[in-house]
Design a protein around this motif. Structure first.
Motif, PDB file in Angstrom:
ATOM      1  N   ILE A  41       1.832  -1.185 -15.476  1.00 46.46           N
ATOM      2  CA  ILE A  41       1.004  -0.755 -14.337  1.00 46.46           C
ATOM      3  C   ILE A  41       1.732   0.339 -13.559  1.00 46.46           C
ATOM      4  N   GLY A  42       1.056   1.456 -13.390  1.00 45.27           N
ATOM      5  CA  GLY A  42       1.665   2.579 -12.676  1.00 45.27           C
ATOM      6  C   GLY A  42       0.857   3.835 -12.909  1.00 45.27           C
ATOM      7  N   PRO A  43       1.505   5.013 -12.872  1.00 51.04           N
ATOM      8  CA  PRO A  43       0.771   6.261 -13.104  1.00 51.04           C
ATOM      9  C   PRO A  43       0.137   6.250 -14.497  1.00 51.04           C
ATOM     10  N   ILE A  44      -0.984   6.938 -14.618  1.00 53.52           N
ATOM     11  CA  ILE A  44      -1.706   6.923 -15.903  1.00 53.52           C
ATOM     12  C   ILE A  44      -0.820   7.445 -17.058  1.00 53.52           C
ATOM     13  N   PRO A  45      -0.052   8.557 -16.874  1.00 53.84           N
ATOM     14  CA  PRO A  45       0.793   9.008 -17.994  1.00 53.84           C
ATOM     15  C   PRO A  45       1.803   7.934 -18.431  1.00 53.84           C
ATOM     16  N   MET A  46       2.266   7.134 -17.465  1.00 54.23           N
ATOM     17  CA  MET A  46       3.202   6.062 -17.812  1.00 54.23           C
ATOM     18  C   MET A  46       2.523   4.986 -18.652  1.00 54.23           C
ATOM     19  N   MET A  47       1.313   4.584 -18.241  1.00 57.39           N
ATOM     20  CA  MET A  47       0.613   3.520 -18.986  1.00 57.39           C
ATOM     21  C   MET A  47       0.283   4.016 -20.391  1.00 57.39           C
ATOM     22  N   ARG A  48      -0.083   5.300 -20.477  1.00 55.45           N
ATOM     23  CA  ARG A  48      -0.386   5.863 -21.796  1.00 55.45           C
ATOM     24  C   ARG A  48       0.881   5.886 -22.667  1.00 55.45           C
ATOM     25  N   ALA A  49       2.034   6.278 -22.059  1.00 55.05           N
ATOM     26  CA  ALA A  49       3.292   6.352 -22.818  1.00 55.05           C
ATOM     27  C   ALA A  49       3.713   4.956 -23.306  1.00 55.05           C
ATOM     28  N   VAL A  50       3.504   3.946 -22.465  1.00 47.81           N
ATOM     29  CA  VAL A  50       3.840   2.566 -22.870  1.00 47.81           C
ATOM     30  C   VAL A  50       2.969   2.157 -24.053  1.00 47.81           C
ATOM     31  N   GLY A  84       5.589   0.995 -12.532  1.00 50.73           N
ATOM     32  CA  GLY A  84       6.013   2.347 -12.166  1.00 50.73           C
ATOM     33  C   GLY A  84       5.634   2.612 -10.725  1.00 50.73           C
ATOM     34  N   GLY A  85       6.610   2.874  -9.861  1.00 55.45           N
ATOM     35  CA  GLY A  85       6.336   3.133  -8.450  1.00 55.45           C
ATOM     36  C   GLY A  85       5.626   1.959  -7.818  1.00 55.45           C
ATOM     37  N   VAL A  86       4.520   2.238  -7.103  1.00 57.86           N
ATOM     38  CA  VAL A  86       3.783   1.163  -6.429  1.00 57.86           C
ATOM     39  C   VAL A  86       3.159   0.204  -7.463  1.00 57.86           C
ATOM     40  N   HIS A  90      19.193   6.041 -15.732  1.00 54.29           N
ATOM     41  CA  HIS A  90      18.715   7.397 -15.414  1.00 54.29           C
ATOM     42  C   HIS A  90      17.615   7.761 -16.419  1.00 54.29           C
ATOM     43  N   GLY A  91      16.360   7.684 -15.992  1.00 53.51           N
ATOM     44  CA  GLY A  91      15.264   8.032 -16.899  1.00 53.51           C
ATOM     45  C   GLY A  91      14.018   7.237 -16.579  1.00 53.51           C
ATOM     46  N   PHE A  92      13.092   7.223 -17.504  1.00 54.05           N
ATOM     47  CA  PHE A  92      11.797   6.559 -17.309  1.00 54.05           C
ATOM     48  C   PHE A  92      11.840   5.089 -17.750  1.00 54.05           C
ATOM     49  N   ALA A 128       4.256  -3.396  -7.455  1.00 54.82           N
ATOM     50  CA  ALA A 128       3.612  -4.373  -6.562  1.00 54.82           C
ATOM     51  C   ALA A 128       2.395  -4.996  -7.241  1.00 54.82           C
ATOM     52  N   ILE A 129       1.740  -4.206  -8.085  1.00 55.77           N
ATOM     53  CA  ILE A 129       0.528  -4.682  -8.745  1.00 55.77           C
ATOM     54  C   ILE A 129       0.903  -5.582  -9.931  1.00 55.77           C
ATOM     55  N   ALA A 130       2.035  -5.251 -10.578  1.00 56.16           N
ATOM     56  CA  ALA A 130       2.496  -6.060 -11.718  1.00 56.16           C
ATOM     57  C   ALA A 130       3.107  -7.384 -11.251  1.00 56.16           C
ATOM     58  N   VAL A 149       0.821  -1.213   0.000  1.00 56.55           N
ATOM     59  CA  VAL A 149       0.000   0.000   0.000  1.00 56.55           C
ATOM     60  C   VAL A 149       0.855   1.263   0.000  1.00 56.55           C
ATOM     61  N   GLN A 150       0.576   2.151  -0.956  1.00 60.21           N
ATOM     62  CA  GLN A 150       1.239   3.459  -0.988  1.00 60.21           C
ATOM     63  C   GLN A 150       0.360   4.466  -0.240  1.00 60.21           C
ATOM     64  N   GLY A 151       0.893   5.075   0.798  1.00 57.53           N
ATOM     65  CA  GLY A 151       0.119   6.044   1.597  1.00 57.53           C
ATOM     66  C   GLY A 151       0.047   7.374   0.863  1.00 57.53           C
ATOM     67  N   ASN A 157      11.388  -1.987 -13.699  1.00 50.22           N
ATOM     68  CA  ASN A 157      10.866  -1.501 -12.430  1.00 50.22           C
ATOM     69  C   ASN A 157      11.380  -0.074 -12.253  1.00 50.22           C
ATOM     70  N   GLY A 158      10.494   0.919 -12.241  1.00 53.82           N
ATOM     71  CA  GLY A 158      10.965   2.309 -12.171  1.00 53.82           C
ATOM     72  C   GLY A 158      10.410   3.067 -10.983  1.00 53.82           C
ATOM     73  N   ALA A 159      11.193   4.053 -10.514  1.00 59.49           N
ATOM     74  CA  ALA A 159      10.726   4.909  -9.412  1.00 59.49           C
ATOM     75  C   ALA A 159      11.434   6.251  -9.512  1.00 59.49           C
ATOM     76  N   VAL A 190      -2.951  -2.884 -19.701  1.00 53.12           N
ATOM     77  CA  VAL A 190      -2.730  -1.952 -18.592  1.00 53.12           C
ATOM     78  C   VAL A 190      -3.759  -2.263 -17.501  1.00 53.12           C
ATOM     79  N   SER A 191      -3.418  -1.931 -16.250  1.00 52.19           N
ATOM     80  CA  SER A 191      -4.357  -2.166 -15.147  1.00 52.19           C
ATOM     81  C   SER A 191      -4.860  -0.802 -14.680  1.00 52.19           C
ATOM     82  N   LEU A 192      -6.156  -0.582 -14.801  1.00 56.47           N
ATOM     83  CA  LEU A 192      -6.697   0.769 -14.555  1.00 56.47           C
ATOM     84  C   LEU A 192      -7.089   0.978 -13.094  1.00 56.47           C
ATOM     85  N   ASN A 193      -6.949   2.228 -12.663  1.00 59.76           N
ATOM     86  CA  ASN A 193      -7.222   2.561 -11.254  1.00 59.76           C
ATOM     87  C   ASN A 193      -8.272   3.656 -11.117  1.00 59.76           C
ATOM     88  N   PRO A 194      -9.473   3.450 -11.667  1.00 58.54           N
ATOM     89  CA  PRO A 194     -10.524   4.447 -11.441  1.00 58.54           C
ATOM     90  C   PRO A 194     -11.016   4.365  -9.996  1.00 58.54           C
TER      91      PRO A 194
HETATM   92  P1  NAD Z   1       5.761   7.944  -9.949  1.00 58.42           P
HETATM   93  O1  NAD Z   1       4.999   9.135 -10.331  1.00 58.42           O
HETATM   94  O2  NAD Z   1       6.941   8.091  -9.073  1.00 58.42           O
HETATM   95  O3  NAD Z   1       6.186   7.165 -11.296  1.00 58.42           O
HETATM   96  C1  NAD Z   1       6.805   5.886 -11.248  1.00 58.42           C
HETATM   97  C2  NAD Z   1       7.558   5.650 -12.544  1.00 58.42           C
HETATM   98  O4  NAD Z   1       6.664   5.653 -13.664  1.00 58.42           O
HETATM   99  C3  NAD Z   1       8.593   6.716 -12.881  1.00 58.42           C
HETATM  100  O5  NAD Z   1       9.781   6.483 -12.182  1.00 58.42           O
HETATM  101  C4  NAD Z   1       8.755   6.552 -14.387  1.00 58.42           C
HETATM  102  O6  NAD Z   1       9.650   5.520 -14.718  1.00 58.42           O
HETATM  103  C5  NAD Z   1       7.352   6.141 -14.819  1.00 58.42           C
HETATM  104  N1  NAD Z   1       6.648   7.295 -15.372  1.00 58.42           N
HETATM  105  C6  NAD Z   1       5.988   8.271 -14.710  1.00 58.42           C
HETATM  106  N2  NAD Z   1       5.469   9.173 -15.559  1.00 58.42           N
HETATM  107  C7  NAD Z   1       5.832   8.770 -16.805  1.00 58.42           C
HETATM  108  C8  NAD Z   1       5.624   9.263 -18.125  1.00 58.42           C
HETATM  109  N3  NAD Z   1       4.925  10.397 -18.333  1.00 58.42           N
HETATM  110  N4  NAD Z   1       6.139   8.573 -19.158  1.00 58.42           N
HETATM  111  C9  NAD Z   1       6.846   7.442 -18.963  1.00 58.42           C
HETATM  112  N5  NAD Z   1       7.070   6.909 -17.750  1.00 58.42           N
HETATM  113  C10 NAD Z   1       6.591   7.569 -16.694  1.00 58.42           C
HETATM  114  O7  NAD Z   1       4.817   6.879  -9.286  1.00 58.42           O
HETATM  115  P2  NAD Z   1       4.388   6.795  -7.744  1.00 58.42           P
HETATM  116  O8  NAD Z   1       4.516   8.087  -7.050  1.00 58.42           O
HETATM  117  O9  NAD Z   1       4.956   5.588  -7.085  1.00 58.42           O
HETATM  118  O10 NAD Z   1       2.827   6.579  -7.899  1.00 58.42           O
HETATM  119  C11 NAD Z   1       2.336   5.434  -8.393  1.00 58.42           C
HETATM  120  C12 NAD Z   1       1.252   5.799  -9.335  1.00 58.42           C
HETATM  121  O11 NAD Z   1       0.577   4.611  -9.640  1.00 58.42           O
HETATM  122  C13 NAD Z   1       0.210   6.791  -8.817  1.00 58.42           C
HETATM  123  O12 NAD Z   1       0.007   7.746  -9.835  1.00 58.42           O
HETATM  124  C14 NAD Z   1      -1.014   5.959  -8.623  1.00 58.42           C
HETATM  125  O13 NAD Z   1      -2.214   6.671  -8.907  1.00 58.42           O
HETATM  126  C15 NAD Z   1      -0.792   4.881  -9.630  1.00 58.42           C
HETATM  127  N6  NAD Z   1      -1.452   3.640  -9.299  1.00 58.42           N
HETATM  128  C16 NAD Z   1      -1.890   2.900 -10.315  1.00 58.42           C
HETATM  129  C17 NAD Z   1      -2.564   1.730 -10.052  1.00 58.42           C
HETATM  130  C18 NAD Z   1      -3.080   0.901 -11.151  1.00 58.42           C
HETATM  131  O14 NAD Z   1      -3.793  -0.043 -10.897  1.00 58.42           O
HETATM  132  N7  NAD Z   1      -2.756   1.227 -12.375  1.00 58.42           N
HETATM  133  C19 NAD Z   1      -2.778   1.348  -8.735  1.00 58.42           C
HETATM  134  C20 NAD Z   1      -2.232   2.104  -7.717  1.00 58.42           C
HETATM  135  C21 NAD Z   1      -1.582   3.273  -8.005  1.00 58.42           C
END
Ligand code: NAD
Ligand code: FAD
Ligand code: FES
Length: 284
Positions: free
Chosen positions: A187-196, A106-108, A164-166, A111-113, A63-65, A131-133, A209-213
């Motif tokens: 799986i990660g931030p929405i901009p990351m999933m869109r970029a992938v 991406g980030g938390v 060093h990078g995304f 854990a989901i992936a 869990v990410q707080g 695995n990126g952060a 992609v795994s969506l988080n609405p």
């Molecule tokens: P973060 O913002 O630190 O990003 C993690 C990594 O994603 C970055 O290190 C980078 O490698 C990549 N990334 C980010 N933006 C990018 C972009 N525009 N293009 C390419 N790669 C990019 O992540 P965080 O602070 O750990 O937050 C995790 C995110 O995951 C939150 O935005 C949260 O809403 C989201 N999330 C998603 C799910 C899901 O099911 N998809 C579930 C929980 C959380």
């Protein structure tokens, strides 16, 4: 009540919990999630089941707080309890031998992936994990990922560890090297999933992609988790949470997730004030 058997921080804001929930542990498959409520007044929040142990009757969540509920949850310790845990919810990840499968967290999102990446390996795929952060301290599950990956990469936004990078830099490099990639999970931030999804689209690489609405009931009744996929309305809790990344309307998802932003910030502020008041009272 659901007892917490183990609780440990993986990084400053990310905590792993093993919760005693034998019925969920028995039935859960990779890609599924739970919805929990901390107490009578609490909101219901969805969290992916990162792992389970049917023999011990436990499920693992990571869990990410970031707001009131996740920060309150991350204050709990082993021996504490959670009022409600419902699951397993959602569709399990589709599994087959694709060939080479790239799992990007991406980030938390790592854990989901993680459970799906393990299942892809068990299904006979050559698994590449990325695995990126933002920085080294925020990288989670590095060793766990390495153990089953055929190839694994780490990236940090500030260059403090790994590339060093995304995460998308590594994906693009693999594509440019003309590696045969048959499946990508992001799986990660929405901009990351869109970029992938945009990186794989021109090469026709199947991308999930795994969506988080925002979710409320988790059973397809409330409509809170409505997402647009290929122009159709889908409910992420019962039709997902995994969808074809090339067909998701990410702008719609971003806009819907912003609806309660003001209220969420207000609620977090109140929660932090309460914590400060409690700390002051303890000191007196
Ligand atoms: P973060 O913002 O630190 O990003 C993690 C990594 O994603 C970055 O290190 C980078 O490698 C990549 N990334 C980010 N933006 C990018 C972009 N525009 N293009 C390419 N790669 C990019 O992540 P965080 O602070 O750990 O937050 C995790 C995110 O995951 C939150 O935005 C949260 O809403 C989201 N999330 C998603 C799910 C899901 O099911 N998809 C579930 C929980 C959380
Ligand atoms: P708030 O301040 O209320 O909200 C912060 C942000 O979280 C909001 O902007 C919104 O985008 C999102 N959010 C708020 N309420 C909900 C809700 N009821 N449902 C969904 N999103 C909400 N996070 C993890 O750390 N680990 C996981 O394994 C994980 N798995 C998830 C699986 C699914 C299927 C979904 C949909 C989300 C998952 N999340 C996970 C995200 C997690 O549910 C939210 O971070 C959490 O609900 C935030 O609640 P809060 O009160 O702490 O924050
Ligand atoms: Fe209510 Fe999906 S959370 S329909």
């Amino acid at each position: 009540m659901f007892k917490i058997k183990k609780a440990e921080f993986l990084s400053a804001d990310v905590k792993l919990f093993e919760i005693v929930a034998p019925e969920i542990a028995k039935r859960r498959q990779a890609g599924q999630f739970i919805i929990l409520r901390l107490d009578e007044q609490g909101e219901r929040i969805p969290l992916t089941i990162a792992d389970s142990n049917p023999e011990q009757g436990t499920v693992t969540i990571i869990v990410q707080g970031i707001g009131k509920t996740t920060k309150s949850l991350n204050q709990k310790e082993s021996g504490d309890s959670i009022m409600d845990v419902v699951g397993p919810l959602g569709k399990a990840s589709h599994m087959e031998k694709f060939g080479t499968a790239v799992c990007i967290g991406g980030g938390v999102g790592s854990a989901i992936a993680y459970p799906t990446a393990v299942a892809l390996k068990e299904a006979g795929n050559h698994v590449i994990t990325i695995n990126g952060a933002r920085n080294k301290d925020l990288i989670i599950l590095e060793e766990e990922m390495k153990q089953f990956s055929d190839e694994s990469y780490i990236t940090t936004d500030d260059g403090s560890y790994g590339h060093h990078g995304f995460v998308t830099d590594i994906l693009q490099k693999l594509i440019d090297e003309k590696r045969e990639l048959n499946f990508v999970l992001a799986i990660g931030p929405i901009p990351m999933m869109r970029a992938v999804a945009e990186a794989t689209r021109p090469h026709n690489i199947q991308t999930v992609v795994s969506l988080n609405p925002i979710m409320i009931d988790g059973t397809g009744m409330c409509g809170g988790c409505r997402v647009l996929v290929d122009g159709d309305s889908k409910f992420a809790c019962v039709d997902g949470p995994e969808f074809d990344g090339h067909k998701v309307d990410f702008t719609n998802l971003i806009n819907r997730n912003r609806i309660y932003q003001g209220l969420e910030q207000e609620s977090l502020k109140q929660h932090e004030c309460q914590l400060l008041e409690q700390a002051d009272k303890k000191e007196e």
